[in-house]
Design a protein around this motif. Structure first.
Motif, short mmCIF file in Angstrom:
data_model
loop_
_atom_site.label_atom_id
_atom_site.label_comp_id
_atom_site.label_asym_id
_atom_site.label_seq_id
_atom_site.Cartn_x
_atom_site.Cartn_y
_atom_site.Cartn_z
N THR A 61 0.88 -1.26 -0.12
CA THR A 61 0.09 0.10 0.18
C THR A 61 0.78 1.19 0.04
N TYR A 64 -4.16 5.84 -1.02
CA TYR A 64 -5.37 5.47 -0.36
C TYR A 64 -6.23 6.45 -1.58
N GLN A 89 -17.84 -1.45 -3.68
CA GLN A 89 -17.77 0.09 -2.80
C GLN A 89 -18.17 1.11 -3.76
N ASP A 93 -17.07 6.03 -0.50
CA ASP A 93 -16.38 5.21 0.46
C ASP A 93 -14.96 5.42 0.15
N GLY A 96 -9.08 1.31 0.24
CA GLY A 96 -7.70 1.13 1.13
C GLY A 96 -7.87 0.70 2.50
N ARG A 97 -6.85 0.27 3.08
CA ARG A 97 -7.04 -0.11 4.61
C ARG A 97 -5.67 0.57 5.27
N ARG A 100 -2.33 -0.98 7.41
CA ARG A 100 -1.83 -2.36 6.91
C ARG A 100 -0.71 -2.35 5.75
N SER A 103 -2.19 -5.10 0.82
CA SER A 103 -3.85 -5.23 0.51
C SER A 103 -4.10 -6.74 0.92
N LYS A 120 -0.16 7.44 0.94
CA LYS A 120 -0.56 6.95 2.41
C LYS A 120 -0.05 7.66 3.64
N LEU A 137 -12.71 6.75 9.97
CA LEU A 137 -12.38 5.43 9.35
C LEU A 137 -12.71 4.28 10.11
N THR A 141 -15.45 1.04 8.55
CA THR A 141 -14.93 0.07 8.74
C THR A 141 -16.13 -0.64 9.45
N GLU A 144 -18.93 -1.27 6.90
CA GLU A 144 -18.61 -2.29 5.80
C GLU A 144 -18.59 -3.92 6.73
#
Length: 241
Positions: A61, A64, A89, A93, A96-97, A100, A103, A120, A137, A141, A144
């Motif tokens: 990553t 984002y 998505q 939205d 990306g996470r 982390r 991905s 990032k 964020l 999460t 989702e």
């Protein structure tokens, strides 16, 4: 004026951010005008063609993005090489996470997609500066997670008719954040093969159920991909019968 849009004419906010759904309903809504200016200087608007990969599974990553428009398909690769669609998505939205290194899924443009991409490092720095951003964020999460649990119910307990209606309602309710809440009109973002994969059905079953919904007057289908839903409540009822 819509409470989400009360700062639309604020001259301290970058022009591109003023009318952006991610600004008003997504994670960027947690940022101050000065933070938005800082992020805007590092961000890039990108138009991604349908079928293009945005994020590769196990890819490191480095950035984002906020989804500005379009639909993104999330997939997971199985050990034997098969792929499973695990989610969709929509705007606004966050793609990306955070926190982390790489991905866990692939993200592909199911339709033409417009995103606002940023490094990032910029987001992770702002998370430290703005606790509200981390809160937003976390909210996404958890949203989702709730949606994934609802989809587990759809896949595990609903009939084929309810599954197809649930899929159409999902698209109708999310594809255009500013659309009429009582009706919908959209292009199917997935092929019938992908819909079948997503729902755990055969292509033939998906086609039969779409035809039944059309004959019952719940939806109208034009040119094989364009769907009109005159009454979303009726579609919702069919999804939960």
């Amino acid at each position: 004026m819509d409470a989400h849009r009360k700062d639309i004419h604020n001259s301290d906010i970058p022009v591109l951010c003023r009318a952006c759904e991610a600004r008003h309903r997504g994670v960027c809504g947690a940022l101050s005008p000065s933070q938005l200016v800082s992020l805007n200087k590092q961000s890039t608007r990108k138009n991604i063609e349908a079928g293009s990969e945005l994020i590769g599974e196990s890819e490191k990553t480095s950035s984002y993005a906020n989804i500005i428009s379009g639909v993104v398909k999330l997939t997971k690769m199985m050990s034997d090489g098969r792929q499973q669609i695990v989610g969709l998505q929509f705007a606004p939205d966050f793609l990306g996470r955070p926190f982390r290194i790489d991905s866990a899924i692939s993200a592909d443009a199911a339709t033409d997609v417009n995103v606002c991409s940023f490094p990032k490092t910029a987001i992770e720095r702002m998370i430290k500066e703005a606790p509200e951003l981390e809160h937003r964020l976390l909210e996404q999460t958890l949203k989702e997670l709730d949606e994934a649990r609802d989809w587990m119910l759809t896949l595990g307990r609903k009939t084929a008719s309810e599954k197809v209606a649930s899929f159409l309602y999902l698209i109708a309710a999310h594809i255009n954040p500013e659309a009429d809440p009582d009706s919908a009109s959209f292009e199917l973002p997935l092929t019938r093969s992908d819909i079948a994969d997503f729902l755990g059905l055969t292509i033939e079953t998906v086609s039969r159920q779409l035809t039944k919904l059309r004959k019952d007057g719940i939806i109208m289908i034009r040119n094989n991909r364009h769907v009109e839903v005159p009454d979303l409540d009726k579609l919702a009822e069919r999804a939960s019968q």
